[in-house]
Design an enzyme around this catalytic site. Sequence first.
Site, PDB file in Angstrom:
ATOM      1  N   ASP A   1     -11.439   2.126   3.445  1.00  0.00           N
ATOM      2  CA  ASP A   1     -11.484   0.569   3.109  1.00  0.00           C
ATOM      3  C   ASP A   1     -12.940   0.319   2.860  1.00  0.00           C
ATOM      4  OD1 ASP A   1      -9.374  -1.001   3.226  1.00  0.00           O
ATOM      5  OD2 ASP A   1      -9.184  -1.086   5.425  1.00  0.00           O
TER       6      ASP A   1
ATOM      7  N   GLN B   1      -5.263  -1.797   9.449  1.00  0.00           N
ATOM      8  CA  GLN B   1      -4.663  -3.027   8.748  1.00  0.00           C
ATOM      9  C   GLN B   1      -5.265  -4.168   9.672  1.00  0.00           C
ATOM     10  OE1 GLN B   1      -3.566  -3.620   5.607  1.00  0.00           O
ATOM     11  NE2 GLN B   1      -4.203  -5.562   5.982  1.00  0.00           N
TER      12      GLN B   1
ATOM     13  N   LYS C   1       0.908  -1.441  -0.121  1.00  0.00           N
ATOM     14  CA  LYS C   1       0.030   0.075   0.031  1.00  0.00           C
ATOM     15  C   LYS C   1       0.898   1.160  -0.101  1.00  0.00           C
ATOM     16  CE  LYS C   1      -3.731  -2.495   2.052  1.00  0.00           C
ATOM     17  NZ  LYS C   1      -4.746  -2.999   3.094  1.00  0.00           N
TER      18      LYS C   1
END
Length: 295
Positions: free
Chosen positions: A123, A100, A52
């Site tokens: 997300d 995460q 990322k």
Amino acid sequence: MTIIDGKKVSADIKAEIAREVEARVAEGKRRPHLAAILVGHDGGSETYVAHKVKACEECGFKSTLIRFESTEDAPLDPAELMATIEKLNADPDVDGFIVQLPLPKHIDEQAVIEAVLPEKDVDGFHPVNVGKQSIGLPCFHSATPAGIVELLRRYDIPTRGKRVVIVGRSNIVGKPLAAMLMQKAQPGDATVTVCHSATEDLADICREADILVAALGRPGFITADMVKPGATVIDVGTTRVADATRKSGFRLRGDVDYDAVSPKCSFITPVPGGVGPMTICSLMQNTLQAARAKD
Ligand code: NAP
């Protein structure tokens, strides 16, 4: 049979994003800024976050990585994580951020997801974004399903009136993908069936699919006899299996028995190099969307 090249599509999209970012900067606007919080040292999570950060560089974004140590002997205080989320929520320089997953067991994952402001939830996991997605309102789409829909779009794979079967009903893949493909939209307008571990006659249902999506995390589960000739097969699975020939000692395997299934398909995604690279791309698209929303 066409192999869907997620690596190439994601490179194309990142180049498109980078061009838009440079045009924004030339107009005097800020670079989009994505922050990521990583707790502990889970091998998979370390790799995903590193990818990322690299994608941010490729897209011309600013990125910030915030790391927390957490071990069994010295577990991270969840209040410390929540305080950092609050700081990022309030920081006008941060367009979007992710925590995460998975988190260590002692931290309430759902509480963390709900602590992220929906406007910064790139997300697409916050219930507000999930709800908006399910009724077709503008929102941050969940990254992996959005990547799959983008692949279908870029390969001109028709979905209207087609029978889609998704094996797996997780909140991050199966459910949001079903919501996206059943929308009155293009791609969309599909007739969607979602299967799970309690589904009876699974193989029969899979055989009816024009588009079969495997998202269950069981390597090689989808065998050739479960696939209709000419179907499109999307393999979301990424399970680490031991491989002594690799330096890392493992390789990634999908949920589809690729060698046996691919000759029967019209389109298929490989693992790796199919859905995986698209997930990160969707995150970059969401972050750019968050930055645009502040214009
Ligand atoms: P998950 O939360 O573990 O959910 C798995 C789903 O598969 C569940 O709905 C489960 O049913 C169903 N399932 C398990 N065994 C089954 C069986 N024998 N028959 C029918 N259904 C079965 O998984 P996930 O997070 O969605 O991930 C799925 C896979 O995709 C994993 O390999 C993961 O690593 C991969 N993944 C890849 C990406 C990417 O970017 N490429 C992103 C996300 C996930 P129940 O609900 O009944 O338990």
